[in-house]
Design a protein around this motif. Structure first.
Motif, PDB file in Angstrom:
ATOM      1  N   ILE A 115      82.369  -8.161  41.554  1.00  0.00           N
ATOM      2  CA  ILE A 115      81.566  -7.302  40.673  1.00  0.00           C
ATOM      3  C   ILE A 115      80.371  -6.762  41.444  1.00  0.00           C
ATOM      4  O   ILE A 115      80.063  -5.569  41.388  1.00  0.00           O
ATOM      5  N   LEU A 116      79.693  -7.632  42.193  1.00  0.00           N
ATOM      6  CA  LEU A 116      78.520  -7.202  42.962  1.00  0.00           C
ATOM      7  C   LEU A 116      78.899  -6.201  44.046  1.00  0.00           C
ATOM      8  O   LEU A 116      78.181  -5.213  44.264  1.00  0.00           O
ATOM      9  N   ASP A 117      80.016  -6.440  44.725  1.00  0.00           N
ATOM     10  CA  ASP A 117      80.472  -5.498  45.759  1.00  0.00           C
ATOM     11  C   ASP A 117      80.744  -4.123  45.164  1.00  0.00           C
ATOM     12  O   ASP A 117      80.328  -3.100  45.707  1.00  0.00           O
ATOM     13  N   ILE A 118      81.446  -4.113  44.040  1.00  0.00           N
ATOM     14  CA  ILE A 118      81.783  -2.843  43.383  1.00  0.00           C
ATOM     15  C   ILE A 118      80.516  -2.164  42.876  1.00  0.00           C
ATOM     16  O   ILE A 118      80.329  -0.953  43.057  1.00  0.00           O
ATOM     17  N   ALA A 119      79.634  -2.926  42.238  1.00  0.00           N
ATOM     18  CA  ALA A 119      78.396  -2.351  41.706  1.00  0.00           C
ATOM     19  C   ALA A 119      77.550  -1.752  42.823  1.00  0.00           C
ATOM     20  O   ALA A 119      77.023  -0.643  42.687  1.00  0.00           O
ATOM     21  N   ARG A 120      77.430  -2.477  43.946  1.00  0.00           N
ATOM     22  CA  ARG A 120      76.633  -1.975  45.083  1.00  0.00           C
ATOM     23  C   ARG A 120      77.233  -0.673  45.607  1.00  0.00           C
ATOM     24  O   ARG A 120      76.522   0.299  45.858  1.00  0.00           O
ATOM     25  N   GLU A 121      78.548  -0.637  45.753  1.00  0.00           N
ATOM     26  CA  GLU A 121      79.216   0.564  46.248  1.00  0.00           C
ATOM     27  C   GLU A 121      79.022   1.737  45.287  1.00  0.00           C
ATOM     28  O   GLU A 121      78.678   2.848  45.710  1.00  0.00           O
TER      29      GLU A 121
ATOM     30  N   HIS B 139      81.992   1.775  34.331  1.00  0.00           N
ATOM     31  CA  HIS B 139      82.452   2.190  35.661  1.00  0.00           C
ATOM     32  C   HIS B 139      82.816   0.972  36.510  1.00  0.00           C
ATOM     33  O   HIS B 139      83.837   0.954  37.194  1.00  0.00           O
ATOM     34  N   ILE B 140      81.930  -0.009  36.477  1.00  0.00           N
ATOM     35  CA  ILE B 140      82.159  -1.225  37.266  1.00  0.00           C
ATOM     36  C   ILE B 140      83.428  -1.931  36.783  1.00  0.00           C
ATOM     37  O   ILE B 140      84.278  -2.320  37.584  1.00  0.00           O
ATOM     38  N   ALA B 141      83.572  -2.050  35.466  1.00  0.00           N
ATOM     39  CA  ALA B 141      84.751  -2.708  34.888  1.00  0.00           C
ATOM     40  C   ALA B 141      86.029  -1.975  35.266  1.00  0.00           C
ATOM     41  O   ALA B 141      87.035  -2.601  35.623  1.00  0.00           O
ATOM     42  N   SER B 142      85.985  -0.657  35.201  1.00  0.00           N
ATOM     43  CA  SER B 142      87.166   0.150  35.543  1.00  0.00           C
ATOM     44  C   SER B 142      87.584  -0.084  36.993  1.00  0.00           C
ATOM     45  O   SER B 142      88.772  -0.265  37.281  1.00  0.00           O
ATOM     46  N   GLN B 143      86.604  -0.084  37.904  1.00  0.00           N
ATOM     47  CA  GLN B 143      86.909  -0.306  39.322  1.00  0.00           C
ATOM     48  C   GLN B 143      87.456  -1.711  39.573  1.00  0.00           C
ATOM     49  O   GLN B 143      88.287  -1.905  40.454  1.00  0.00           O
ATOM     50  N   LEU B 144      86.994  -2.663  38.784  1.00  0.00           N
ATOM     51  CA  LEU B 144      87.449  -4.043  38.927  1.00  0.00           C
ATOM     52  C   LEU B 144      88.800  -4.270  38.250  1.00  0.00           C
ATOM     53  O   LEU B 144      89.516  -5.199  38.579  1.00  0.00           O
ATOM     54  N   GLY B 145      89.129  -3.371  37.317  1.00  0.00           N
ATOM     55  CA  GLY B 145      90.382  -3.528  36.584  1.00  0.00           C
ATOM     56  C   GLY B 145      90.267  -4.507  35.439  1.00  0.00           C
ATOM     57  O   GLY B 145      91.198  -5.255  35.142  1.00  0.00           O
ATOM     58  N   THR B 146      89.112  -4.501  34.792  1.00  0.00           N
ATOM     59  CA  THR B 146      88.879  -5.402  33.671  1.00  0.00           C
ATOM     60  C   THR B 146      88.146  -4.657  32.569  1.00  0.00           C
ATOM     61  O   THR B 146      87.933  -3.441  32.665  1.00  0.00           O
ATOM     62  N   SER B 147      87.750  -5.360  31.550  1.00  0.00           N
ATOM     63  CA  SER B 147      86.997  -4.764  30.452  1.00  0.00           C
ATOM     64  C   SER B 147      85.502  -4.969  30.667  1.00  0.00           C
ATOM     65  O   SER B 147      85.088  -5.763  31.523  1.00  0.00           O
ATOM     66  N   LYS B 148      84.704  -4.268  29.854  1.00  0.00           N
ATOM     67  CA  LYS B 148      83.262  -4.488  29.919  1.00  0.00           C
ATOM     68  C   LYS B 148      82.936  -5.941  29.579  1.00  0.00           C
ATOM     69  O   LYS B 148      82.038  -6.531  30.178  1.00  0.00           O
ATOM     70  N   ALA B 149      83.698  -6.519  28.662  1.00  0.00           N
ATOM     71  CA  ALA B 149      83.479  -7.930  28.303  1.00  0.00           C
ATOM     72  C   ALA B 149      83.670  -8.835  29.516  1.00  0.00           C
ATOM     73  O   ALA B 149      82.968  -9.842  29.665  1.00  0.00           O
ATOM     74  N   GLY B 150      84.596  -8.465  30.389  1.00  0.00           N
ATOM     75  CA  GLY B 150      84.811  -9.237  31.609  1.00  0.00           C
ATOM     76  C   GLY B 150      83.597  -9.214  32.517  1.00  0.00           C
ATOM     77  O   GLY B 150      83.295 -10.201  33.195  1.00  0.00           O
ATOM     78  N   ILE B 151      82.899  -8.098  32.537  1.00  0.00           N
ATOM     79  CA  ILE B 151      81.668  -7.996  33.326  1.00  0.00           C
ATOM     80  C   ILE B 151      80.564  -8.806  32.648  1.00  0.00           C
ATOM     81  O   ILE B 151      79.850  -9.574  33.296  1.00  0.00           O
ATOM     82  N   TYR B 152      80.456  -8.639  31.319  1.00  0.00           N
ATOM     83  CA  TYR B 152      79.408  -9.341  30.578  1.00  0.00           C
ATOM     84  C   TYR B 152      79.602 -10.860  30.582  1.00  0.00           C
ATOM     85  O   TYR B 152      78.660 -11.602  30.345  1.00  0.00           O
ATOM     86  N   TYR B 153      80.789 -11.309  30.877  1.00  0.00           N
ATOM     87  CA  TYR B 153      81.030 -12.747  31.014  1.00  0.00           C
ATOM     88  C   TYR B 153      80.225 -13.298  32.198  1.00  0.00           C
ATOM     89  O   TYR B 153      79.735 -14.415  32.153  1.00  0.00           O
ATOM     90  N   HIS B 154      80.083 -12.479  33.227  1.00  0.00           N
ATOM     91  CA  HIS B 154      79.394 -12.900  34.445  1.00  0.00           C
ATOM     92  C   HIS B 154      77.930 -12.456  34.503  1.00  0.00           C
ATOM     93  O   HIS B 154      77.111 -13.114  35.153  1.00  0.00           O
ATOM     94  N   PHE B 155      77.615 -11.325  33.882  1.00  0.00           N
ATOM     95  CA  PHE B 155      76.257 -10.777  33.911  1.00  0.00           C
ATOM     96  C   PHE B 155      75.875 -10.300  32.521  1.00  0.00           C
ATOM     97  O   PHE B 155      76.662  -9.615  31.867  1.00  0.00           O
ATOM     98  N   LYS B 156      74.649 -10.592  32.115  1.00  0.00           N
ATOM     99  CA  LYS B 156      74.191 -10.199  30.780  1.00  0.00           C
ATOM    100  C   LYS B 156      73.938  -8.705  30.666  1.00  0.00           C
ATOM    101  O   LYS B 156      74.001  -8.142  29.576  1.00  0.00           O
ATOM    102  N   SER B 157      73.621  -8.070  31.787  1.00  0.00           N
ATOM    103  CA  SER B 157      73.243  -6.656  31.750  1.00  0.00           C
ATOM    104  C   SER B 157      73.382  -6.032  33.137  1.00  0.00           C
ATOM    105  O   SER B 157      73.548  -6.733  34.135  1.00  0.00           O
ATOM    106  N   LYS B 158      73.259  -4.713  33.164  1.00  0.00           N
ATOM    107  CA  LYS B 158      73.259  -4.015  34.446  1.00  0.00           C
ATOM    108  C   LYS B 158      72.020  -4.389  35.252  1.00  0.00           C
ATOM    109  O   LYS B 158      72.078  -4.500  36.480  1.00  0.00           O
ATOM    110  N   GLU B 159      70.904  -4.640  34.565  1.00  0.00           N
ATOM    111  CA  GLU B 159      69.683  -5.069  35.249  1.00  0.00           C
ATOM    112  C   GLU B 159      69.897  -6.412  35.944  1.00  0.00           C
ATOM    113  O   GLU B 159      69.378  -6.641  37.030  1.00  0.00           O
ATOM    114  N   GLU B 160      70.663  -7.295  35.326  1.00  0.00           N
ATOM    115  CA  GLU B 160      70.946  -8.590  35.948  1.00  0.00           C
ATOM    116  C   GLU B 160      71.818  -8.417  37.198  1.00  0.00           C
ATOM    117  O   GLU B 160      71.665  -9.139  38.184  1.00  0.00           O
TER     118      GLU B 160
END
Length: 190
Positions: free
Chosen positions: A13-19, A33-54
């Motif tokens: 997630i961090l690699d994709i977000a940085r890119e 955008h991050i979820a799409s690149q990772l091939g998951t849902s937004k919930a999948g991102i929120y499982y690991h991070f509370k927000s884009k700021e995090e």
């Protein structure tokens, strides 16, 4: 998307977000955008991070640790050539983090971010070490100039060259940064 290797997913997630943030800016990068690149849902991102700021905060971990290492070397009395060389190397190694400095939306999101404050504190410590004990205003100006030559110079030369910094480029930058530390009288005598 919950994997056994949650740390691996978090790192991806961090690699994709940085890119994405480097290409599109902080404001132009969404959790979707991050979820799409990772091939998951937004919930999948929120499982690991509370927000884009995090996510942005987590991205700053590597630069904070790198600057802390250089500041530690400065505290141990490392010579200016070693410190400035380390700044050049850090800048080229972490070039994908350059958008933090140039992106108003990232700077706004960082606001009072403690990691950003840590980086600025370490940079100030390194500059202080370059200036020397009980420095004059002129020594402080030279130290800040040397730091900027090393950091911004490395980024600029690398961007202009369209690729990595050559050993020759690194040597020229280091020599220029070291010249910036010299008092004017020394330069005038040459």
């Amino acid at each position: 998307m919950k994997e056994k290797d949650g740390g691996g997913t978090r790192a991806r997630i961090l690699d994709i977000a940085r890119e994405l943030m480097a290409k599109q800016g902080y404001a132009g990068t969404s959790i979707a955008h991050i979820a799409s690149q990772l091939g998951t849902s937004k919930a999948g991102i929120y499982y690991h991070f509370k927000s884009k700021e995090e996510i942005l905060d987590a991205l700053l971990t590597k630069p904070v640790l790198a600057y802390a290492d250089i500041a530690e070397r400065a505290a141990q009395g490392a010579p200016p050539a070693e410190l400035l060389g380390a700044i050049i190397d850090l800048t080229t190694e972490l070039k994908e983090f350059a958008f933090f400095h140039d992106d108003p939306s990232a700077l706004h999101a960082l606001g009072k971010n403690t990691r950003q404050a840590d980086i600025l504190e370490k940079q100030a410590f390194i500059i202080g070490a370059l200036a020397g004990p009980r420095p004059s205003q002129a020594a402080c100006v030279r130290a800040r100039s040397a730091f900027v030559v090393a950091s911004d110079g490395a980024a600029g030369v690398e961007a202009a060259g369209g690729g990595g910094l050559t050993e020759s480029d690194r040597g020229e930058l280091l020599a220029a940064a070291l010249r910036a530390l010299r008092p004017v009288e020394v330069l005038a005598q040459r």
